[in-house]
Motif scaffolding. Sequence first.
Motif, PDB file in Angstrom:
ATOM      1  N   TYR A 152       0.666  -1.322  -0.057  1.00 34.52           N
ATOM      2  CA  TYR A 152       0.080   0.079  -0.003  1.00 34.52           C
ATOM      3  C   TYR A 152       0.828   1.265  -0.191  1.00 34.52           C
ATOM      4  O   TYR A 152       2.007   1.435   0.835  1.00 34.52           O
ATOM      5  N   SER A 153       0.639   2.208  -0.865  1.00 33.77           N
ATOM      6  CA  SER A 153       1.274   3.480  -0.711  1.00 33.77           C
ATOM      7  C   SER A 153       1.199   4.302   0.498  1.00 33.77           C
ATOM      8  O   SER A 153       2.087   4.939   1.070  1.00 33.77           O
ATOM      9  N   PHE A 154      -0.191   3.851   1.393  1.00 33.42           N
ATOM     10  CA  PHE A 154      -0.448   4.374   2.538  1.00 33.42           C
ATOM     11  C   PHE A 154       0.137   3.916   3.729  1.00 33.42           C
ATOM     12  O   PHE A 154       0.008   4.345   4.830  1.00 33.42           O
ATOM     13  N   LYS A 155       0.860   2.799   3.376  1.00 37.12           N
ATOM     14  CA  LYS A 155       1.575   1.787   4.522  1.00 37.12           C
ATOM     15  C   LYS A 155       2.687   1.239   3.834  1.00 37.12           C
ATOM     16  O   LYS A 155       2.892  -0.061   3.950  1.00 37.12           O
ATOM     17  N   PRO A 156       3.575   2.112   3.847  1.00 37.94           N
ATOM     18  CA  PRO A 156       5.045   1.742   3.389  1.00 37.94           C
ATOM     19  C   PRO A 156       5.806   0.855   4.185  1.00 37.94           C
ATOM     20  O   PRO A 156       5.472   1.045   5.571  1.00 37.94           O
ATOM     21  N   ASN A 157       6.535  -0.093   3.789  1.00 39.64           N
ATOM     22  CA  ASN A 157       7.025  -0.969   4.633  1.00 39.64           C
ATOM     23  C   ASN A 157       8.778  -0.792   4.109  1.00 39.64           C
ATOM     24  O   ASN A 157       9.245  -1.380   3.307  1.00 39.64           O
ATOM     25  N   PRO A 158       9.399  -0.133   5.127  1.00 43.05           N
ATOM     26  CA  PRO A 158      10.944  -0.051   4.826  1.00 43.05           C
ATOM     27  C   PRO A 158      11.609  -1.376   4.885  1.00 43.05           C
ATOM     28  O   PRO A 158      13.014  -1.394   4.674  1.00 43.05           O
ATOM     29  N   ARG A 159      11.116  -2.326   5.552  1.00 46.00           N
ATOM     30  CA  ARG A 159      11.763  -3.611   6.048  1.00 46.00           C
ATOM     31  C   ARG A 159      11.698  -4.577   5.229  1.00 46.00           C
ATOM     32  O   ARG A 159      11.785  -6.027   5.582  1.00 46.00           O
ATOM     33  N   TRP A 160      11.232  -4.491   3.891  1.00 46.34           N
ATOM     34  CA  TRP A 160      11.117  -5.750   3.041  1.00 46.34           C
ATOM     35  C   TRP A 160      12.451  -6.171   2.865  1.00 46.34           C
ATOM     36  O   TRP A 160      13.460  -5.843   2.779  1.00 46.34           O
ATOM     37  N   SER A 161      12.657  -7.529   2.887  1.00 47.33           N
ATOM     38  CA  SER A 161      13.826  -8.198   3.231  1.00 47.33           C
ATOM     39  C   SER A 161      14.697  -8.189   1.812  1.00 47.33           C
ATOM     40  O   SER A 161      15.809  -8.403   1.708  1.00 47.33           O
ATOM     41  N   ARG A 162      13.630  -8.364   0.531  1.00 47.92           N
ATOM     42  CA  ARG A 162      14.451  -8.449  -0.725  1.00 47.92           C
ATOM     43  C   ARG A 162      13.609  -7.774  -1.705  1.00 47.92           C
ATOM     44  O   ARG A 162      12.396  -7.576  -1.289  1.00 47.92           O
ATOM     45  N   VAL A 163      14.057  -7.762  -3.082  1.00 42.83           N
ATOM     46  CA  VAL A 163      13.244  -7.094  -4.065  1.00 42.83           C
ATOM     47  C   VAL A 163      11.887  -7.727  -4.358  1.00 42.83           C
ATOM     48  O   VAL A 163      10.772  -7.008  -4.449  1.00 42.83           O
ATOM     49  N   TYR A 164      11.940  -9.153  -4.411  1.00 42.05           N
ATOM     50  CA  TYR A 164      10.738  -9.946  -4.422  1.00 42.05           C
ATOM     51  C   TYR A 164      10.451 -10.632  -3.255  1.00 42.05           C
ATOM     52  O   TYR A 164      11.036 -11.575  -2.848  1.00 42.05           O
ATOM     53  N   ALA A 165       9.370 -10.144  -2.488  1.00 41.57           N
ATOM     54  CA  ALA A 165       9.240 -10.805  -1.247  1.00 41.57           C
ATOM     55  C   ALA A 165       8.508 -12.126  -1.215  1.00 41.57           C
ATOM     56  O   ALA A 165       7.602 -12.409  -2.024  1.00 41.57           O
ATOM     57  N   PRO A 166       8.914 -13.136  -0.397  1.00 39.52           N
ATOM     58  CA  PRO A 166       8.299 -14.428  -0.306  1.00 39.52           C
ATOM     59  C   PRO A 166       6.870 -14.217   0.556  1.00 39.52           C
ATOM     60  O   PRO A 166       6.613 -13.550   1.115  1.00 39.52           O
ATOM     61  N   GLN A 167       6.132 -15.122   0.211  1.00 37.70           N
ATOM     62  CA  GLN A 167       4.753 -15.441   0.740  1.00 37.70           C
ATOM     63  C   GLN A 167       4.687 -14.998   2.322  1.00 37.70           C
ATOM     64  O   GLN A 167       3.676 -14.129   2.584  1.00 37.70           O
ATOM     65  N   PRO A 168       5.248 -15.675   3.124  1.00 37.35           N
ATOM     66  CA  PRO A 168       5.109 -15.467   4.462  1.00 37.35           C
ATOM     67  C   PRO A 168       5.374 -13.952   4.948  1.00 37.35           C
ATOM     68  O   PRO A 168       4.963 -13.354   5.656  1.00 37.35           O
ATOM     69  N   GLU A 169       6.334 -13.279   4.340  1.00 35.98           N
ATOM     70  CA  GLU A 169       6.605 -11.970   4.612  1.00 35.98           C
ATOM     71  C   GLU A 169       5.392 -11.116   4.085  1.00 35.98           C
ATOM     72  O   GLU A 169       5.078 -10.228   4.734  1.00 35.98           O
ATOM     73  N   ILE A 170       4.884 -11.562   2.880  1.00 32.21           N
ATOM     74  CA  ILE A 170       3.676 -10.717   2.273  1.00 32.21           C
ATOM     75  C   ILE A 170       2.456 -10.703   3.327  1.00 32.21           C
ATOM     76  O   ILE A 170       1.689  -9.774   3.622  1.00 32.21           O
ATOM     77  N   LEU A 171       2.053 -11.937   3.766  1.00 37.07           N
ATOM     78  CA  LEU A 171       1.154 -12.259   4.799  1.00 37.07           C
ATOM     79  C   LEU A 171       1.265 -11.600   6.006  1.00 37.07           C
ATOM     80  O   LEU A 171       0.505 -10.875   6.607  1.00 37.07           O
TER      81      LEU A 171
END
Length: 502
Positions: A73-92
């Motif tokens: 979400y643009s209104f809920k940015p996440n600076p702590r994404w682990s990688r460019v393409y996040a795995p499913q558990p991280e998105i959930l």
Amino acid sequence: MNVSTTHAEASVTRTSVLIIGSGFSGLGMAVSLKREGRHDFIVLERATDVGGTWRDNTYPGAACDIQSHLYSYSFKPNPRWSRVYAPQPEILDYLRRTAQDEKILEHVQFGASVERASWDETRGLWVVQTTRGVFEAPVLISAAGHLSDPSYPDIPGIAKFKGQVFHSAKWDHSCDWAGKRVGVIGTGASAIQIVPQLARTASHLTVFQRSAPYVIPRRDHVYSDAEQGMFERFPEAMQELRDELFWGNESRFPQRRQVPAFIEMVRGMASSHLQAQVPDEALRKKLTPHYAIGCKRILISNDYYPALMQPHVQLETSGIECIDETGVLLKSGEKVELDLLVVATGFEATELPIAESIHGAGGQSLAHKWKDGGHAFACTTVSGFPNFFFMLGPNTGLGAGSMIFMIETQINYIREGAGYVLGHGVVVEPDARAEQDYTDSIQQRSQGTVWVSGGCSSWYLHPGSGKLTALWPDFMSQFRKENGAFRTEGYSVRPAMAAVQP
């Protein structure tokens, strides 16, 4: 305010807005309403957790194929994404944290599977029967998604198979495939993530391919602590990255318009990737698509082709005749003996199951309305279905780009539309003529695109009418320009016959 009343027959809960589903679209819709100061809404969720497709698709290797900083979400940015393409558990986890941080969980009715939603003209509201009781509201929003109900192949004998069999979206985590003979039906986005994982320990793996996908490199890397810290301290840097990623994806649309220079660029990328990773000429021939690039979804992977190169992995292209108790009989007459069969054949994306449950004025189901293909005014509202908004419905999918951009566009439109309905005590419904004109314009724009003239069959097209009903055939920025703000033009507006006071 949400109010429950008890009748002799059943408990009825009344509110102002009902949202079906708590995936990216439903959750985002709920957050938008709450941030606006509206608390009189309920989210109906059939499962026991939020997350939608990212809750349900837990197969090995599941990850997003859109960059994480754009697929959020643009209104809920996440600076702590682990990688460019996040795995499913991280998105959930991101979706769960969003629901908790924004205090949405108190609005969610879990285990509330929608059985029937009906428009009551006399009272000017929707009556929704669920497995958790009856809910009523003047405004109904479907956010069930178009990748929520698995599609199973119509293969004779599949029910006879005595080994283990399950869909990729219903992964059986009790299953141990180590040392087993495994088959995978399908070569789409899920399959190419699953195959390398299964190949690690299966004694033999057979991939049943109907048509070869185009595959390009996955430009992935892990974000360092320093990069994550920078995004956290300087949100403007994160926004700059998001903008860069958006326009990078937007620039890929001319490929779908079959502009020669753009076509050659991406086709060359896919061809070079195949050439570099598959030196075996016979296998490379099997993996070479025979349709225009972009006609089907272009996939990204660095490990799919190498997995197929392994001696215990076989790509089978002769076609499936039937399935019996012990394996797959091919059209060539050969038999592939299996212990486990994984069905990775996608979702019911053109014939949306939720449409069977929604009944508008006069009792007509949305499925019947859409029997020749889905269509909606502003890709969001449907004539004959008053005060009803559909998210991620007809012509909202993308061949390239982040669906979150499309979702947020619809969120803005629906929030304003629902606010107009509730603020004025009215019923709004798109005019049939306006709806037809709008959908005609979409079909006109689809002409000349690779999706309708690229020589392939895909879930982008309705199987009966052949129309492009799943994708938006224009730039994402154009979608927002057309559908980013609610206007009463094209709608009939009438007073609600009975004001509902929750």
